[in-house]
Design an enzyme around this catalytic site. Sequence first.
Site, PDB file in Angstrom:
ATOM      1  N   ALA A   1       0.835  -1.199   0.000  1.00  0.00           N
ATOM      2  CA  ALA A   1       0.000   0.000   0.000  1.00  0.00           C
ATOM      3  C   ALA A   1       0.868   1.246   0.000  1.00  0.00           C
ATOM      4  O   ALA A   1       1.905   1.286   0.662  1.00  0.00           O
ATOM      5  CB  ALA A   1      -0.912   0.002   1.224  1.00  0.00           C
TER       6      ALA A   1
ATOM      7  N   GLU B   1      -2.073 -11.972  -4.501  1.00  0.00           N
ATOM      8  CA  GLU B   1      -3.404 -11.803  -5.068  1.00  0.00           C
ATOM      9  C   GLU B   1      -3.707 -10.321  -5.142  1.00  0.00           C
ATOM     10  O   GLU B   1      -3.320  -9.561  -4.248  1.00  0.00           O
ATOM     11  CB  GLU B   1      -4.462 -12.501  -4.217  1.00  0.00           C
TER      12      GLU B   1
ATOM     13  N   ASN C   1      -7.141  -3.385 -10.436  1.00  0.00           N
ATOM     14  CA  ASN C   1      -6.276  -2.564  -9.578  1.00  0.00           C
ATOM     15  C   ASN C   1      -5.085  -2.101 -10.425  1.00  0.00           C
ATOM     16  O   ASN C   1      -4.461  -2.905 -11.116  1.00  0.00           O
ATOM     17  CB  ASN C   1      -5.811  -3.401  -8.385  1.00  0.00           C
TER      18      ASN C   1
ATOM     19  N   TYR D   1       3.075  -5.260 -10.942  1.00  0.00           N
ATOM     20  CA  TYR D   1       3.442  -6.658 -10.714  1.00  0.00           C
ATOM     21  C   TYR D   1       3.863  -7.346 -12.013  1.00  0.00           C
ATOM     22  O   TYR D   1       4.828  -8.106 -12.032  1.00  0.00           O
ATOM     23  CB  TYR D   1       2.281  -7.405 -10.062  1.00  0.00           C
TER      24      TYR D   1
END
Length: 136
Positions: free
Chosen positions: A60, A93, A98, A104
């Site tokens: 985050a 996950e 998102n 990623y």
Amino acid sequence: MDVMEDSFDPCFGEGWTAPQCAGLLPMAGVWLTIARIDADVVGFALGRIVMDEAELLLLAVKQQWQRHGIGQKLLDSFVEDAARRGARKLHLEVREGNHAVSLYKRAGFSGVGRRKAYYSGRDGQTFDALTLARPC
């Protein structure tokens, strides 16, 4: 929790509660990396290793600091820490849609699964979770 509340829009049902985080932190194989700018905590990564597999549980970054390379640095730190701890495989996950999915994928993660309607948002909305993995 300030970072969590700022980073995850509650409409998607992704954020964790304080008790969930507090319960996980003392477990064996769990580690937390914090990103700071001066004295302000602007992001964090929470990882866990079991045997030779490491999972990125949460990453985050406060909204005002997103897209400034902090998420990339936290992800790089997770990968390095996991390797140092003996990981051979990494996985995570993430909610489909998102914007972190591109982060990623640039880091070598690719799709290995999908959990239909995994995240429960507001008003009964559900969102799929993508399972991504890569070698360490």
